[in-house]
Design a protein around this motif. Structure first.
Motif, PDB file in Angstrom:
ATOM      1  N   PHE A 298       0.851  -1.189   0.000  1.00  0.00           N
ATOM      2  CA  PHE A 298       0.000   0.000   0.000  1.00  0.00           C
ATOM      3  C   PHE A 298       0.890   1.244   0.000  1.00  0.00           C
ATOM      4  O   PHE A 298       1.322   1.713   1.033  1.00  0.00           O
ATOM      5  N   TYR A 299       1.239   1.695  -1.209  1.00  0.00           N
ATOM      6  CA  TYR A 299       2.012   2.915  -1.404  1.00  0.00           C
ATOM      7  C   TYR A 299       1.396   3.652  -2.587  1.00  0.00           C
ATOM      8  O   TYR A 299       0.788   3.036  -3.439  1.00  0.00           O
ATOM      9  N   HIS A 300       1.626   4.946  -2.648  1.00  0.00           N
ATOM     10  CA  HIS A 300       1.169   5.692  -3.820  1.00  0.00           C
ATOM     11  C   HIS A 300       2.329   6.040  -4.747  1.00  0.00           C
ATOM     12  O   HIS A 300       2.175   6.072  -5.953  1.00  0.00           O
ATOM     13  N   ALA A 301       3.514   6.315  -4.166  1.00  0.00           N
ATOM     14  CA  ALA A 301       4.669   6.700  -4.991  1.00  0.00           C
ATOM     15  C   ALA A 301       5.363   5.441  -5.499  1.00  0.00           C
ATOM     16  O   ALA A 301       6.100   4.801  -4.764  1.00  0.00           O
ATOM     17  N   VAL A 302       5.078   5.080  -6.742  1.00  0.00           N
ATOM     18  CA  VAL A 302       5.720   3.892  -7.315  1.00  0.00           C
ATOM     19  C   VAL A 302       6.284   4.233  -8.698  1.00  0.00           C
ATOM     20  O   VAL A 302       5.753   5.085  -9.400  1.00  0.00           O
ATOM     21  N   ASN A 303       7.368   3.552  -9.073  1.00  0.00           N
ATOM     22  CA  ASN A 303       7.945   3.752 -10.405  1.00  0.00           C
ATOM     23  C   ASN A 303       7.357   2.772 -11.403  1.00  0.00           C
ATOM     24  O   ASN A 303       7.121   3.104 -12.551  1.00  0.00           O
ATOM     25  N   ASP A 304       7.160   1.553 -10.926  1.00  0.00           N
ATOM     26  CA  ASP A 304       6.703   0.485 -11.808  1.00  0.00           C
ATOM     27  C   ASP A 304       5.467  -0.170 -11.173  1.00  0.00           C
ATOM     28  O   ASP A 304       5.596  -1.116 -10.403  1.00  0.00           O
ATOM     29  N   PRO A 305       4.256   0.376 -11.495  1.00  0.00           N
ATOM     30  CA  PRO A 305       3.047  -0.108 -10.813  1.00  0.00           C
ATOM     31  C   PRO A 305       2.831  -1.619 -10.957  1.00  0.00           C
ATOM     32  O   PRO A 305       2.388  -2.271 -10.015  1.00  0.00           O
ATOM     33  N   GLN A 306       3.166  -2.148 -12.138  1.00  0.00           N
ATOM     34  CA  GLN A 306       2.941  -3.585 -12.345  1.00  0.00           C
ATOM     35  C   GLN A 306       3.787  -4.408 -11.374  1.00  0.00           C
ATOM     36  O   GLN A 306       3.277  -5.300 -10.683  1.00  0.00           O
ATOM     37  N   ALA A 307       5.077  -4.098 -11.303  1.00  0.00           N
ATOM     38  CA  ALA A 307       5.988  -4.888 -10.475  1.00  0.00           C
ATOM     39  C   ALA A 307       5.816  -4.590  -8.983  1.00  0.00           C
ATOM     40  O   ALA A 307       5.900  -5.497  -8.154  1.00  0.00           O
ATOM     41  N   GLU A 308       5.561  -3.306  -8.660  1.00  0.00           N
ATOM     42  CA  GLU A 308       5.560  -2.937  -7.238  1.00  0.00           C
ATOM     43  C   GLU A 308       4.202  -3.123  -6.567  1.00  0.00           C
ATOM     44  O   GLU A 308       4.127  -3.356  -5.366  1.00  0.00           O
ATOM     45  N   LEU A 309       3.110  -2.973  -7.332  1.00  0.00           N
ATOM     46  CA  LEU A 309       1.778  -3.060  -6.713  1.00  0.00           C
ATOM     47  C   LEU A 309       0.944  -4.214  -7.253  1.00  0.00           C
ATOM     48  O   LEU A 309       0.409  -5.014  -6.493  1.00  0.00           O
ATOM     49  N   ILE A 310       0.817  -4.268  -8.584  1.00  0.00           N
ATOM     50  CA  ILE A 310      -0.183  -5.180  -9.150  1.00  0.00           C
ATOM     51  C   ILE A 310       0.242  -6.645  -9.013  1.00  0.00           C
ATOM     52  O   ILE A 310      -0.537  -7.492  -8.563  1.00  0.00           O
ATOM     53  N   ASP A 311       1.494  -6.939  -9.349  1.00  0.00           N
ATOM     54  CA  ASP A 311       1.935  -8.334  -9.228  1.00  0.00           C
ATOM     55  C   ASP A 311       1.851  -8.856  -7.790  1.00  0.00           C
ATOM     56  O   ASP A 311       1.268  -9.922  -7.556  1.00  0.00           O
ATOM     57  N   PRO A 312       2.413  -8.130  -6.804  1.00  0.00           N
ATOM     58  CA  PRO A 312       2.300  -8.650  -5.436  1.00  0.00           C
ATOM     59  C   PRO A 312       0.849  -8.782  -4.979  1.00  0.00           C
ATOM     60  O   PRO A 312       0.498  -9.740  -4.270  1.00  0.00           O
ATOM     61  N   ALA A 313      -0.013  -7.840  -5.405  1.00  0.00           N
ATOM     62  CA  ALA A 313      -1.413  -7.910  -4.971  1.00  0.00           C
ATOM     63  C   ALA A 313      -2.105  -9.108  -5.612  1.00  0.00           C
ATOM     64  O   ALA A 313      -2.712  -9.934  -4.920  1.00  0.00           O
ATOM     65  N   VAL A 314      -1.996  -9.228  -6.935  1.00  0.00           N
ATOM     66  CA  VAL A 314      -2.783 -10.244  -7.647  1.00  0.00           C
ATOM     67  C   VAL A 314      -2.123 -11.622  -7.549  1.00  0.00           C
ATOM     68  O   VAL A 314      -2.734 -12.586  -7.076  1.00  0.00           O
ATOM     69  N   LYS A 315      -0.859 -11.695  -7.985  1.00  0.00           N
ATOM     70  CA  LYS A 315      -0.183 -13.005  -7.937  1.00  0.00           C
ATOM     71  C   LYS A 315      -0.012 -13.448  -6.487  1.00  0.00           C
ATOM     72  O   LYS A 315      -0.083 -14.632  -6.172  1.00  0.00           O
ATOM     73  N   GLY A 316       0.255 -12.469  -5.612  1.00  0.00           N
ATOM     74  CA  GLY A 316       0.423 -12.783  -4.189  1.00  0.00           C
ATOM     75  C   GLY A 316      -0.847 -13.364  -3.596  1.00  0.00           C
ATOM     76  O   GLY A 316      -0.818 -14.355  -2.865  1.00  0.00           O
TER      77      GLY A 316
END
Ligand code: NDP
Length: 323
Positions: free
Chosen positions: A83-101
């Protein structure tokens, strides 16, 4: 009974672990780094931890990483998700851990025949962003589901990550036929047990740490103790099902600032909005389903006060705040 809490050291999870230990559960909590005292000390000090808390190392993107923590558990509380807003790579930093995780954790749950119910920490982020207008007359409820295209168009990557993760979780749960309940809180505030500043508490800290303006945004707000309790009730009440939106009140940041001003008259607070546009309207969120979990919300004023007192105690509010 034995249960697993993923992401055990986080803001919400720490309260879930505390309340579970209080209720006599044996808790298997996953953390990314069990050797980092900042992530574990506050958990190991909880009442009952010596006897009934077990820590496991697990990482969302490592297949099978949660098997050991989940094996033999009656229930699983899956809270871990970035849960962060400042990300460089949304897919790698947010979406993959959320969905694949999430699918990784649910995969471990489906392997463990002991697991009777999974309680997934989703978010109002997965509910309210479907492009329908949100105004003071509109009541958002659990039948709403956020639209990934709306999230992408506004580059709301965290919101997208939670929307895709919850959607994937429901598909997986249906396919495997297991019992899942989701908790969908809005901005969670209240006392911090962990020594690290989390994103939602930071929204309050920022207002007191020299911000010149407040964001032009309206969010639902809810106390972390109500959120933790709702998770446990959703596991314990056999008839609990589907999604539970948790919001005590929706408030614009200007209203949050007003509440802070009343509580702390000498505090340095921003008195201007970040833009000149009309204030983003507030809306309502149905409280009906949460009532069935026995949640009688702590009022926002008290939640804000508890947050500030905790932020002060942990030195997350600097001297410039003048309070
Ligand atoms: P925290 O940042 O305090 O907790 C996030 C947790 O997720 C941490 O324990 C973190 O582990 C873990 N995590 C993140 N990435 C990974 C990874 N790659 N592998 C393993 N663990 C990982 O935030 P919150 O307590 O606020 O959030 C908890 C949950 O609640 C999240 O699912 C969030 O989306 C949801 N939520 C939060 C709201 C809020 O306002 N706070 C509102 C609605 C939902 P580590 O400690 O090692 O970093």
């Amino acid at each position: 009974k034995t249960v697993c809490v993923t992401g055990g050291s986080g803001f919400i999870a720490s309260w879930i672990v505390k309340f579970l230990l209080q209720r006599g559960y044996t808790v298997k909590a996953s953390v990314r780094d069990p050797n980092n005292p900042k992530k574990t000390d506050h958990l190991l000090k909880l009442d009952g931890a010596k006897e009934r808390l077990h820590l496991f190392k697990a990482e969302l993107l490592e297949d099978g990483s949660f098997d050991a923590a989940i094996d033999g558990c009656d229930g699983v509380f899956h809270t871990a998700s970035p849960f962060y807003h400042a990300v460089n790579d949304p897919q790698a930093e947010l979406i993959d851990p959320a969905v694949k995780g999430t699918l990784n954790v649910l995969g471990s749950c489906s392997k463990a025949s002991s697991v009777k119910r999974v309680v997934l920490t989703s978010s109002i982020a997965a509910v309210a962003y479907n492009g329908k207008p949100r105004t003071p007359e509109v009541v958002v409820d659990d039948t709403w589901f956020s639209d990934p295209d709306v999230c992408k168009a506004s580059k709301m990557w965290y919101v997208l990550s939670k929307t895709l993760a919850e959607d994937a979780a429901w598909k997986f749960a249906k396919e495997k036929g297991f019992d899942m309940v989701t908790i969908n809180p809005a901005m969670v505030i209240g006392p911090l047990l962990q020594p690290v500043l989390n994103t939602s508490a930071e929204a309050i800290a920022n207002l007191l740490n020299g911000a010149q303006t407040y964001p032009n945004a309206s969010f639902g707000w809810v106390n972390v103790k109500d959120v933790a309790n709702a998770h446990i009730q959703a596991f314990e009440i056999p008839s609990a099902n589907g999604r539970y939106c948790l919001v005590e009140r929706v408030a614009h940041f200007s209203q949050v600032v007003e509440i802070l001003r009343k509580l702390y008259p000498s505090a340095q607070l921003p008195d201007k909005c970040a833009d000149d546009k009309p204030f983003v309207p507030i809306y309502q969120v149905s409280k009906e389903k949460a009532k069935s979990l026995g949640i009688d919300y702590i009022p926002i004023e008290e939640s804000i006060k508890e947050t500030v007192e905790s932020l002060k105690e942990k030195n997350f509010i600097g001297a410039s705040s003048n309070m």
